[in-house]
Enzyme design. Structure first.
Site, PDB file in Angstrom:
ATOM      1  N   TYR A  34       0.825  -1.200   0.000  1.00 15.49           N
ATOM      2  CA  TYR A  34       0.000   0.000   0.000  1.00 15.49           C
ATOM      3  C   TYR A  34       0.858   1.247   0.000  1.00 15.49           C
ATOM      4  O   TYR A  34       2.072   1.182   0.211  1.00 15.49           O
ATOM      5  CB  TYR A  34      -0.966   0.005   1.195  1.00 15.49           C
ATOM      6  CG  TYR A  34      -0.344   0.327   2.538  1.00 15.49           C
ATOM      7  CD1 TYR A  34       0.520  -0.567   3.176  1.00 15.49           C
ATOM      8  CD2 TYR A  34      -0.606   1.529   3.185  1.00 15.49           C
ATOM      9  CE1 TYR A  34       1.080  -0.271   4.406  1.00 15.49           C
ATOM     10  CE2 TYR A  34      -0.050   1.829   4.424  1.00 15.49           C
ATOM     11  CZ  TYR A  34       0.788   0.924   5.038  1.00 15.49           C
ATOM     12  OH  TYR A  34       1.349   1.217   6.243  1.00 15.49           O
ATOM     13  N   ARG A  53       8.479   4.005  -4.482  1.00 12.73           N
ATOM     14  CA  ARG A  53       8.424   3.071  -3.343  1.00 12.73           C
ATOM     15  C   ARG A  53       7.372   1.984  -3.579  1.00 12.73           C
ATOM     16  O   ARG A  53       7.578   0.818  -3.256  1.00 12.73           O
ATOM     17  CB  ARG A  53       8.138   3.827  -2.044  1.00 12.73           C
ATOM     18  CG  ARG A  53       8.182   2.906  -0.822  1.00 12.73           C
ATOM     19  CD  ARG A  53       8.067   3.661   0.486  1.00 12.73           C
ATOM     20  NE  ARG A  53       6.780   4.329   0.612  1.00 12.73           N
ATOM     21  CZ  ARG A  53       6.466   5.157   1.596  1.00 12.73           C
ATOM     22  NH1 ARG A  53       7.362   5.435   2.534  1.00 12.73           N
ATOM     23  NH2 ARG A  53       5.279   5.733   1.649  1.00 12.73           N
ATOM     24  N   HIS A 102      -1.286 -20.988   0.235  1.00 12.41           N
ATOM     25  CA  HIS A 102      -0.206 -20.030   0.482  1.00 12.41           C
ATOM     26  C   HIS A 102       0.574 -19.673  -0.782  1.00 12.41           C
ATOM     27  O   HIS A 102       0.967 -18.540  -0.985  1.00 12.41           O
ATOM     28  CB  HIS A 102       0.770 -20.575   1.536  1.00 12.41           C
ATOM     29  CG  HIS A 102       0.229 -20.508   2.930  1.00 12.41           C
ATOM     30  ND1 HIS A 102      -0.857 -21.242   3.342  1.00 12.41           N
ATOM     31  CD2 HIS A 102       0.619 -19.794   3.999  1.00 12.41           C
ATOM     32  CE1 HIS A 102      -1.120 -20.973   4.609  1.00 12.41           C
ATOM     33  NE2 HIS A 102      -0.233 -20.103   5.034  1.00 12.41           N
ATOM     34  N   LYS A 144       6.415  -1.776   2.153  1.00 14.72           N
ATOM     35  CA  LYS A 144       5.197  -1.179   2.725  1.00 14.72           C
ATOM     36  C   LYS A 144       4.043  -2.157   2.523  1.00 14.72           C
ATOM     37  O   LYS A 144       3.167  -1.960   1.682  1.00 14.72           O
ATOM     38  CB  LYS A 144       4.920   0.187   2.086  1.00 14.72           C
ATOM     39  CG  LYS A 144       4.014   1.051   2.953  1.00 14.72           C
ATOM     40  CD  LYS A 144       4.078   2.510   2.543  1.00 14.72           C
ATOM     41  CE  LYS A 144       3.055   3.361   3.255  1.00 14.72           C
ATOM     42  NZ  LYS A 144       3.177   3.445   4.702  1.00 14.72           N
ATOM     43  N   GLU A 176      12.415   2.659  14.212  1.00 10.69           N
ATOM     44  CA  GLU A 176      11.433   3.658  13.766  1.00 10.69           C
ATOM     45  C   GLU A 176      10.238   3.585  14.702  1.00 10.69           C
ATOM     46  O   GLU A 176      10.249   2.838  15.689  1.00 10.69           O
ATOM     47  CB  GLU A 176      11.034   3.402  12.314  1.00 10.69           C
ATOM     48  CG  GLU A 176      10.409   2.044  12.082  1.00 10.69           C
ATOM     49  CD  GLU A 176       9.996   1.785  10.624  1.00 10.69           C
ATOM     50  OE1 GLU A 176       9.863   2.741   9.841  1.00 10.69           O
ATOM     51  OE2 GLU A 176       9.787   0.608  10.293  1.00 10.69           O
ATOM     52  N   LEU A 200      10.966   1.367   7.264  1.00 12.21           N
ATOM     53  CA  LEU A 200      10.338   1.769   6.018  1.00 12.21           C
ATOM     54  C   LEU A 200      11.061   3.024   5.518  1.00 12.21           C
ATOM     55  O   LEU A 200      11.279   3.958   6.306  1.00 12.21           O
ATOM     56  CB  LEU A 200       8.852   2.092   6.249  1.00 12.21           C
ATOM     57  CG  LEU A 200       8.128   2.394   4.949  1.00 12.21           C
ATOM     58  CD1 LEU A 200       7.730   1.102   4.252  1.00 12.21           C
ATOM     59  CD2 LEU A 200       6.914   3.256   5.175  1.00 12.21           C
TER      60      LEU A 200
HETATM   61  N1  PDD Z   1       2.784   4.995   7.636  1.00 14.49           N
HETATM   62  N2  PDD Z   1       7.505   3.747   9.058  1.00 14.49           N
HETATM   63  C1  PDD Z   1       6.344   3.064   9.111  1.00 14.49           C
HETATM   64  C2  PDD Z   1       6.329   1.710   9.738  1.00 14.49           C
HETATM   65  C3  PDD Z   1       5.167   3.632   8.568  1.00 14.49           C
HETATM   66  O1  PDD Z   1       4.019   2.934   8.603  1.00 14.49           O
HETATM   67  C4  PDD Z   1       5.221   4.937   8.015  1.00 14.49           C
HETATM   68  C5  PDD Z   1       4.015   5.616   7.429  1.00 14.49           C
HETATM   69  C6  PDD Z   1       6.451   5.613   7.990  1.00 14.49           C
HETATM   70  C7  PDD Z   1       6.609   6.977   7.377  1.00 14.49           C
HETATM   71  O2  PDD Z   1       6.590   6.920   5.954  1.00 14.49           O
HETATM   72  P1  PDD Z   1       6.081   8.162   5.098  1.00 14.49           P
HETATM   73  O3  PDD Z   1       6.847   9.352   5.537  1.00 14.49           O
HETATM   74  O4  PDD Z   1       6.369   7.779   3.707  1.00 14.49           O
HETATM   75  O5  PDD Z   1       4.595   8.314   5.380  1.00 14.49           O
HETATM   76  C8  PDD Z   1       7.574   4.976   8.509  1.00 14.49           C
HETATM   77  C9  PDD Z   1       1.596   5.467   6.966  1.00 14.49           C
HETATM   78  C10 PDD Z   1       1.347   6.923   7.079  1.00 14.49           C
HETATM   79  C11 PDD Z   1       0.431   4.590   7.347  1.00 14.49           C
HETATM   80  O6  PDD Z   1       0.657   3.399   7.461  1.00 14.49           O
HETATM   81  O7  PDD Z   1      -0.695   5.082   7.488  1.00 14.49           O
END
Ligand code: PDD
Length: 279
Positions: A34, A53, A102, A144, A176, A200
């Protein structure tokens, strides 16, 4: 109020009418990737970087979907709703197979779903609380993927304790947040963990590094030990929906002097300006 439309497999339809099969592998296995793409003043923010990405993720999970930037724009732009700050949620699953198995199904058409939501205003200036938790996730955190059970359990533990986010610690080092990247100001230097399979590669993270370099704020991509994090004068969480969120209390102790820091003030100003100019 007119009902909001979403996109599902080539059609725009009201949210309540968007349905997928119970055999969809996104539903059964979390077999999908996603993106969350913010849009400011009607413009998708850092769109190419988000698409890059997405394509990296599709390749990593061996799901061949290759739309051009123009094709994605044609699909996503009609979803944008009125308002200064919104985000597009885009999900691609491996699709619907004949039976639950699977192994990858043969001849399966990916499911593509997208919707748009407002980004709720957030009082960042006050700072938030965070707690540290053991990073119990898998070794493919750079993808992601929608397989987010570990992340949601970690985030919920933070919420249960009155915190906005869990900062994850792996072998003594911060990786993170449960749904955000982290930055810390240590001895006057802005530091964020390097891109590895343990985090991520956040788009907001890249924007901040770019803005820091362009504005003579010393920035380094380096590991941050738990001890260093506890001594940091500032800690930030960054994401597409929360932008740059200062953490003023970590594990019930004040971060620095417990107030939002001057480096955050400077970076937040730069970021707000950048949002206006970059489409
Ligand atoms: N999540 N790390 C993780 C585990 C994340 O889920 C996200 C963002 C980020 C930051 O990535 P970015 O700056 O590209 O949004 C880092 C989104 C916002 C979500 O899952 O809703």
């Amino acid at each position: 109020m007119h009902e909001k439309n979403v996109y599902l497999n080539g059609e725009y339809l009201p949210l309540a009418e968007a349905k997928i099969s119970v055999l969809d592998r996104g539903f059964l296995f979390g077999d999908s990737v996603y993106e969350v793409i913010p849009a400011y003043f009607g413009n998708l923010f850092c769109f190419e970087a988000h698409l890059q990405r997405l394509n990296d993720g599709l390749k990593a999970i061996r799901l061949p979907v290759s739309y051009t930037t123009e094709q994605w724009l044609d699909i996503l732009q009609p979803l944008l709703i009125e308002g200064d700050a919104q985000y597009i949620y885009l999900q691609i699953t491996r699709g619907v197979a004949d039976k639950r198995d699977h192994g990858f199904p043969l001849n399966c058409t990916p499911t593509i779903f997208a919707m748009c939501n407002a980004i709720a205003p957030f009082a960042r200036e006050q700072g938030v609380q965070a707690i540290t938790l053991d990073d119990v996730r898998w070794q493919l955190c750079h993808i992601k993927a929608t397989t987010l059970l570990a992340n949601i359990l970690l985030r919920q533990k933070a919420i249960d304790e009155g915190s906005a986010e869990a900062i994850l610690i792996k072998q003594g080092y911060a990786t993170e947040g449960a749904a955000s990247n982290i930055f810390a100001v240590i001895d006057g230097v802005l530091i964020t963990p390097p891109k590895t399979n343990e985090i991520l590669p956040g788009i907001t993270r890249d924007v901040i590094i770019h803005l820091a370099k362009a504005n003579h704020i010393q920035v380094e991509e380096d590991v941050i030990s738990l001890e260093a994090l506890q001594q940091a004068s500032e800690i930030w969480l960054t994401s597409s929906t929360r932008e740059i969120l200062p953490v003023t209390i970590l594990d019930h102790e004040p971060v620095g002097n417990g107030q939002v820091g001057s480096v955050w003030q400077a970076m937040n100003t730069l970021f707000q300006e950048y949002k206006q100019v970059v489409a």
